[in-house]
Design a protein around this motif. Sequence first.
Motif, mmCIF file in Angstrom:
data_model
loop_
_atom_site.group_PDB
_atom_site.id
_atom_site.type_symbol
_atom_site.label_atom_id
_atom_site.label_comp_id
_atom_site.label_asym_id
_atom_site.label_seq_id
_atom_site.Cartn_x
_atom_site.Cartn_y
_atom_site.Cartn_z
ATOM 1 N N SER A 1 3.452 -0.100 -12.968
ATOM 2 C CA SER A 1 2.096 -0.935 -13.157
ATOM 3 C C SER A 1 1.710 -1.707 -11.694
ATOM 4 O O SER A 1 0.330 -2.147 -11.897
ATOM 5 N N LYS B 1 3.998 12.363 -12.913
ATOM 6 C CA LYS B 1 4.190 11.316 -11.892
ATOM 7 C C LYS B 1 4.795 10.308 -12.329
ATOM 8 O O LYS B 1 4.362 9.662 -13.283
ATOM 9 N N TRP C 1 9.360 4.627 -3.212
ATOM 10 C CA TRP C 1 8.008 4.553 -3.862
ATOM 11 C C TRP C 1 7.006 4.202 -2.781
ATOM 12 O O TRP C 1 7.222 3.660 -1.476
ATOM 13 N N THR D 1 7.822 8.827 -4.668
ATOM 14 C CA THR D 1 7.694 10.128 -4.051
ATOM 15 C C THR D 1 8.991 10.584 -3.500
ATOM 16 O O THR D 1 8.659 11.792 -3.007
ATOM 17 N N GLY E 1 1.238 -0.192 -9.115
ATOM 18 C CA GLY E 1 0.412 0.929 -8.323
ATOM 19 C C GLY E 1 1.146 1.848 -7.434
ATOM 20 O O GLY E 1 0.576 2.687 -6.836
ATOM 21 N N SER F 1 2.954 3.034 -2.033
ATOM 22 C CA SER F 1 1.489 2.363 -2.462
ATOM 23 C C SER F 1 0.943 2.105 -1.175
ATOM 24 O O SER F 1 1.424 1.326 -0.263
ATOM 25 N N THR G 1 3.830 4.574 -6.475
ATOM 26 C CA THR G 1 4.231 6.070 -7.190
ATOM 27 C C THR G 1 5.635 6.616 -6.383
ATOM 28 O O THR G 1 5.579 6.397 -5.368
ATOM 29 N N THR H 1 5.269 6.291 -12.054
ATOM 30 C CA THR H 1 4.198 5.226 -11.249
ATOM 31 C C THR H 1 5.024 3.979 -11.766
ATOM 32 O O THR H 1 5.530 3.887 -13.062
#
Length: 158
Positions: free
Chosen positions: A112, A108, A127, A118, A114, A129, A116, A110
Amino acid sequence: MLLVNPWDVDGVWKSSRGGFKHVQLGRFGSNFANEIIIADGKVTASTGATLISVSDEVLQWDSRGESVQWTRLKPQDLDGVWRSSRGGFKHVQQGRFGPHEIRILDGKVTVSTGATLTAISADVLEWTSNDECVQWNRLEPEDLDGVWKSSRGGFKHV
């Protein structure tokens, strides 16, 4: 690396043909329509490619006589300037933008902050979140059209 299940190769891969392959639960491509199949000791893809070599970091495919290599995505592969759907630009250098680090853990990607990753293509990163989706588009020259204020004073028209 011994493949036991198609999802053993889950994660994001950079293709020697250009672009990226996001493998999730052994599926990849647009809407994860393509499938990695393990049968009779062979690993194939529903696209017709056959896996000929595998390691933790590299998948080597034979696609109708053409050798295609997928290498695991590294944060530096996302280096460049991106326009955020929230406005502004994200300048990724050495897998970081500003104080934020892009990390890859268990396949995955990511940040920092938060978020991810996709969805991914050569020119678009998506991204997520907290159920909020943000899209980054790779900067195009025409994105710079307009009038810019110079740090040395005055204005520049691009």
